[in-house]
Structure formats: structure tokens, C-alpha cells
Design a protein around this motif. Sequence first.
Motif, mmCIF file in Angstrom:
data_model
loop_
_atom_site.group_PDB
_atom_site.id
_atom_site.type_symbol
_atom_site.label_atom_id
_atom_site.label_comp_id
_atom_site.label_asym_id
_atom_site.label_seq_id
_atom_site.Cartn_x
_atom_site.Cartn_y
_atom_site.Cartn_z
ATOM 1 N N ALA A 29 0.854 -1.297 0.056
ATOM 2 C CA ALA A 29 0.132 0.179 -0.066
ATOM 3 C C ALA A 29 0.861 1.087 0.072
ATOM 4 O O ALA A 29 0.624 2.258 -0.809
ATOM 5 C CB ALA A 29 -0.836 0.171 1.215
ATOM 6 N N LEU A 34 -0.884 4.424 -1.723
ATOM 7 C CA LEU A 34 -2.264 4.611 -0.838
ATOM 8 C C LEU A 34 -2.041 4.965 0.524
ATOM 9 O O LEU A 34 -3.226 5.355 1.127
ATOM 10 C CB LEU A 34 -2.844 3.139 -1.153
ATOM 11 C CG LEU A 34 -2.971 2.717 -2.378
ATOM 12 C CD1 LEU A 34 -3.725 1.166 -2.435
ATOM 13 C CD2 LEU A 34 -4.221 3.566 -3.201
ATOM 14 N N TYR A 58 -2.726 7.148 7.511
ATOM 15 C CA TYR A 58 -4.289 6.326 6.982
ATOM 16 C C TYR A 58 -3.895 5.893 5.592
ATOM 17 O O TYR A 58 -3.012 6.231 4.968
ATOM 18 C CB TYR A 58 -5.535 7.121 7.297
ATOM 19 C CG TYR A 58 -5.340 8.355 6.087
ATOM 20 C CD1 TYR A 58 -6.077 8.252 5.084
ATOM 21 C CD2 TYR A 58 -4.955 9.484 6.435
ATOM 22 C CE1 TYR A 58 -6.139 9.238 4.001
ATOM 23 C CE2 TYR A 58 -4.789 10.582 5.750
ATOM 24 C CZ TYR A 58 -5.408 10.527 4.150
ATOM 25 O OH TYR A 58 -5.502 11.570 3.325
ATOM 26 N N ARG A 60 -5.606 5.450 1.854
ATOM 27 C CA ARG A 60 -6.829 6.150 0.957
ATOM 28 C C ARG A 60 -7.917 4.900 0.817
ATOM 29 O O ARG A 60 -7.504 3.937 0.417
ATOM 30 C CB ARG A 60 -6.008 6.613 -0.325
ATOM 31 C CG ARG A 60 -5.141 7.591 -0.148
ATOM 32 C CD ARG A 60 -4.594 8.169 -1.524
ATOM 33 N NE ARG A 60 -3.140 8.791 -1.457
ATOM 34 C CZ ARG A 60 -3.129 10.169 -1.030
ATOM 35 N NH1 ARG A 60 -4.225 10.655 -0.780
ATOM 36 N NH2 ARG A 60 -1.791 10.614 -1.003
ATOM 37 N N GLY A 61 -9.130 5.362 0.993
ATOM 38 C CA GLY A 61 -10.355 4.749 0.968
ATOM 39 C C GLY A 61 -10.389 3.617 2.311
ATOM 40 O O GLY A 61 -11.276 2.935 2.214
ATOM 41 N N GLY A 62 -9.757 3.861 3.461
ATOM 42 C CA GLY A 62 -9.812 2.884 4.454
ATOM 43 C C GLY A 62 -10.730 3.684 5.402
ATOM 44 O O GLY A 62 -11.048 4.891 5.220
ATOM 45 N N ALA A 63 -11.099 2.838 6.216
ATOM 46 C CA ALA A 63 -12.164 3.305 7.303
ATOM 47 C C ALA A 63 -11.826 4.178 8.448
ATOM 48 O O ALA A 63 -12.286 4.665 9.295
ATOM 49 C CB ALA A 63 -13.052 2.202 7.802
ATOM 50 N N TYR A 65 -7.933 6.083 10.839
ATOM 51 C CA TYR A 65 -6.749 6.434 10.922
ATOM 52 C C TYR A 65 -6.049 6.174 12.119
ATOM 53 O O TYR A 65 -6.847 5.928 13.164
ATOM 54 C CB TYR A 65 -6.489 7.852 10.502
ATOM 55 C CG TYR A 65 -6.861 8.954 11.567
ATOM 56 C CD1 TYR A 65 -6.226 9.334 12.466
ATOM 57 C CD2 TYR A 65 -8.317 9.316 11.083
ATOM 58 C CE1 TYR A 65 -6.866 10.480 13.475
ATOM 59 C CE2 TYR A 65 -8.883 10.291 11.913
ATOM 60 C CZ TYR A 65 -8.117 10.790 13.176
ATOM 61 O OH TYR A 65 -8.750 11.975 13.924
ATOM 62 N N ARG A 93 -12.076 7.447 10.209
ATOM 63 C CA ARG A 93 -11.793 8.401 9.156
ATOM 64 C C ARG A 93 -12.735 9.258 8.590
ATOM 65 O O ARG A 93 -13.068 10.312 7.958
ATOM 66 C CB ARG A 93 -10.998 7.611 8.128
ATOM 67 C CG ARG A 93 -10.194 8.932 7.225
ATOM 68 C CD ARG A 93 -8.938 7.996 6.303
ATOM 69 N NE ARG A 93 -9.789 7.710 5.216
ATOM 70 C CZ ARG A 93 -10.320 8.166 3.921
ATOM 71 N NH1 ARG A 93 -9.731 9.482 4.114
ATOM 72 N NH2 ARG A 93 -11.071 7.459 3.003
ATOM 73 N N ALA A 94 -13.886 8.682 8.929
ATOM 74 C CA ALA A 94 -15.559 9.276 8.468
ATOM 75 C C ALA A 94 -15.871 10.543 9.133
ATOM 76 O O ALA A 94 -16.165 11.778 8.773
ATOM 77 C CB ALA A 94 -16.501 8.366 8.306
ATOM 78 N N SER A 299 1.450 2.739 8.641
ATOM 79 C CA SER A 299 0.606 1.483 7.833
ATOM 80 C C SER A 299 0.638 0.241 8.428
ATOM 81 O O SER A 299 -0.410 -0.517 8.433
ATOM 82 C CB SER A 299 0.973 1.777 6.408
ATOM 83 O OG SER A 299 2.065 1.306 5.987
#
Length: 316
Positions: A29, A34, A58, A60-63, A65, A93-94, A299
Motif C-alpha cells: 500500500a 495509498l 491512514y 486512502r479509501g480506508g475506514a 486512521y 476516518r469518516a 501503515s
Amino acid sequence: MTRIVDRAAIELALPEIDLVAAAADAFRAHTAGLAVLPPVGELLFDDPPGDVHIKYGYLRGGAHYVIKVASGFYNNPSLGLPANNGLLLVFSRASGALDAILLDEGIVTDHRTAAAGACASRLLAPSKVSRIGVLGTGVQAALQLRYLMRVTPCRDVCVWGRDAARVRAFCEGLADTDLRIESADSPRMVAERCELIVTATASTEPLLLDLPAGRHVTAVGSDTPVKQELSPALMAQADIVAVDSLAQARERGEVFQACRAGMLDASRILELGSLLAGDVAGRRDDQQRTVADLTGIASQDLLAATALLKHIHHAE
């Protein structure tokens, strides 16, 4: 609600997850672009000697951090205290909500580092390993052997440490394995006897000065700008030098030391993620000299932490 996971729960879950695969995923990743990994936060201490790292990032695209604090205070064992400590904070991350606090006391860092070492050694070690060499007698040195047992059938080990009592304690601590361990009088003796060598110390001066043909070294101890286990001349000898992160290797570790000494061209350095993806060639024959310089990337911490939380959740 924030979940708090203590060390005992983490220790139960660690054997149930594949951290070697998680390390490989983290390396891929990162090299694929990523992983968003800011520069390492760091505190260095002289009296008593120690360091604290803050790693965060984090995918990218993960849920999630992650923010990790990990410390190493190297006089602690003489005081009856563990050398390492720390914790991990896992956020959504949202929303930025703190989903979990892993009060791991440094063991996630210990295990993900050992798993990364096994991943690197599996990629770069010669096809035939008759003996594994270890420089160091601490927790990380022992864990490196335990994780190497997952990726190589070799069970003969040669260990070097500065303190004979700690060497004996190291061997006793691995008595539950089928490893056959002998001690060496010097780091040079380890390099002469072993095709696969792991360095896991807090040394600030080189321990291995040169490397015979047909050897691989995985160096995990030098994770600050002042630590060093391998000489710049040894780094220059290597046919392949691979790192977890090129960006971090420019600031710390064996690559940093060798480049600063003018002995290594930074353009030669590969990332392990490139080797795993097949974008660049790895070891071509068993006579080459190879080095993996691991400084640890966030990561790895993120994927280890989320794998642990997933397992614990499903086990309940």
C-alpha cells in the motif's frame, strides 16, 4: 462509544492474526501511494537513554486512521522494567471519532516489527539458510526468531550479545521452541556462520563492518538518526538494499547513515513494496549480498491494530 482494549486481550488475539501478511499489505500500500504517512514525531533522551516515536497515518479509501506512541528506554531492564511501552489510538476516518484505544504497552509495535522482519527476510534471504544469526538479546531479537520460524524451516541459530547473562536468559526464553541456539563471540562470527542475519539492538555505532557473499541482513534496531548497526562500507557492499519507506530512509536508519557518509547512492534503494508487487527484481542468486533496513511505518500499525480489533470483535 470508545472501546478500550487492554494488553491481556491483545496478547490473546495476536496469535490468531497473520501479521506477516499484514506487513506485506502495508508495504504494498505504501509503495502504491495509498498510504498517507506524515514525518515521524520523535523525542530523543540522553539521561536516561531513550526515545519516543509518534507515528500516524491512514490508507486512502480506508475506514480508520491511527496515531501511535511507542517508547524505548534502554536502561529499564536493569531496573526490572520493560524497555518498551506505548499505545495506539484508532479513529474513524469518516467522523474523527475515537473508535478504540489499544493499551498495548508496546507489544503491537514489537510484533509488527518482528513480522515485518520475517516478511523482508522471506523476500531477500538466500534459498538455502543453514543458520540464522541474531545480534541482540532483547524482546525484539527473540520475536524476530519466533516470526522467522513461520517463514523458514531453519532452526539453527547463532546469537551475539554484549552481556553473557542476557545471552543465557535469551536462550532460556526460547526454550519452548525447537530452535537450537549457540552463542557467538563477536558480530563478525555471526556473519561468518549465518546466511540470514537479524540485527535488533539500540547500538549507535556499527556492529557489522562487512558482509561475506551470500548473506542477507534484516536491520530493525536503527530507527532514529543516531542509531546504527551496519557500517556504511557494508551497505556499499550490498547488491540489493531495500527499505519499508524511502522517505523515512532518507532521515533515519542504516540507509541514512550510509548516504550521509557518502558510501551509498540513494538512487539504488528499493522499497519492499516494489519487490512484493514484482515491479523490480529481487535476489538473483545465493551469492548476492542483500540488506533490508526497516524503520517502521504507520501503515503497519494501522493494519495490525484494525486486524486485532476485527478479531476481538468477532470472537465476542
